[in-house]
Motif scaffolding. Structure first.
Motif, PDB file in Angstrom:
ATOM      1  N   ARG A 164      -6.627  11.612 -15.727  1.00  0.00           N
ATOM      2  CA  ARG A 164      -5.820  11.284 -14.850  1.00  0.00           C
ATOM      3  C   ARG A 164      -6.273  10.053 -13.876  1.00  0.00           C
ATOM      4  N   PHE A 165      -7.781  10.087 -13.761  1.00  0.00           N
ATOM      5  CA  PHE A 165      -8.297   8.845 -13.181  1.00  0.00           C
ATOM      6  C   PHE A 165      -9.773   9.211 -13.073  1.00  0.00           C
ATOM      7  N   LEU A 166     -10.416   8.009 -12.909  1.00  0.00           N
ATOM      8  CA  LEU A 166     -12.004   7.927 -12.946  1.00  0.00           C
ATOM      9  C   LEU A 166     -12.601   7.240 -11.586  1.00  0.00           C
ATOM     10  N   ASN A 167     -13.570   7.875 -11.155  1.00  0.00           N
ATOM     11  CA  ASN A 167     -14.233   7.109  -9.952  1.00  0.00           C
ATOM     12  C   ASN A 167     -13.343   6.793  -8.742  1.00  0.00           C
ATOM     13  N   LYS A 168     -12.372   7.280  -8.332  1.00  0.00           N
ATOM     14  CA  LYS A 168     -11.554   7.184  -7.493  1.00  0.00           C
ATOM     15  C   LYS A 168     -12.326   6.998  -6.025  1.00  0.00           C
ATOM     16  N   LEU A 169     -12.210   5.897  -5.139  1.00  0.00           N
ATOM     17  CA  LEU A 169     -13.240   5.888  -3.883  1.00  0.00           C
ATOM     18  C   LEU A 169     -12.249   5.519  -2.731  1.00  0.00           C
TER      19      LEU A 169
END
Length: 198
Positions: A190-195
């Motif tokens: 779905r997503f990676l490394n959301k900050l």
């Protein structure tokens, strides 16, 4: 089933410039702020049903801040700990390079560092905890996993069924969030490394 994977906040080792791994440093004040922001974001947008965490202080503290807002169960899993870097844990990079220099072509993937584990050991440990989670916690819709950069990268490789010799690395910033989903016939990133919570 969704796997919400979170790295711990900044630790004191990040400021000291030492090898961390199994060295058990606490969060810095900034790390605590990062963890609280992550917890607020996750509780509002991606609330987990259960939290699993590494018992190392920096990860456990991050997980506890999320648990405070969620009120769900938190369980510590030893296999979510960071790479066991043995004799390097807590040493400055300069001291480590003098006392325990790497071989000219680097340490082979199957050779463990003294009193620690090999890269291959870490990968197998990530495979083990990945399969344990998707079996033992399959009744939960969303499982939060609070761990460390090295373990998280290997965990994502396990999710993607990458070979042991894969050179891909999945970076994670302090309190970076990844969302993976497992369906009957698909594994979805779905997503990676959301900050954005920071």
């Amino acid at each position: 089933m969704e796997l919400l994977i979170v790295r711990h906040g900044q630790s004191e080792a990040d400021l000291l410039g030492v090898h961390e791994g199994r060295a058990d440093f606490p969060l810095t004040k900034l790390g605590e702020q990062q963890a609280r922001k992550m917890a607020a974001y996750v509780s509002e947008h991606l609330p987990p049903d259960i939290i699993l965490a590494s018992p190392l202080l920096r990860a456990r503290s991050t997980a506890e801040m999320l648990q405070e807002l969620m009120g769900c169960d938190l369980f510590l899993e030893n296999d979510l700990m960071e790479f066991n870097n043995g004799v390097l844990a807590g040493l400055s990079r300069e001291e480590a390079s003098m006392k325990y220099p790497l071989p000219p072509k680097g340490r082979p993937i199957h050779i463990a560092i003294e009193q620690g584990e090999s890269e291959l050991d870490l990968r197998f440990r990530a495979e083990k905890i990945f399969h344990k989670i998707i079996l033992d916690y399959q009744s939960y819709n969303r499982v939060a996993i609070v761990s460390h950069g090295g373990l998280i990268s290997q965990f994502i490789k396990a999710f993607l069924k990458q070979p042991n010799s894969s050179e891909y690395v999945f970076a994670t910033g302090d309190t970076g969030i990844h969302l993976l989903e497992i369906k009957e016939n698909a594994r979805i990133i779905r997503f990676l490394n959301k900050l954005e919570h920071l």
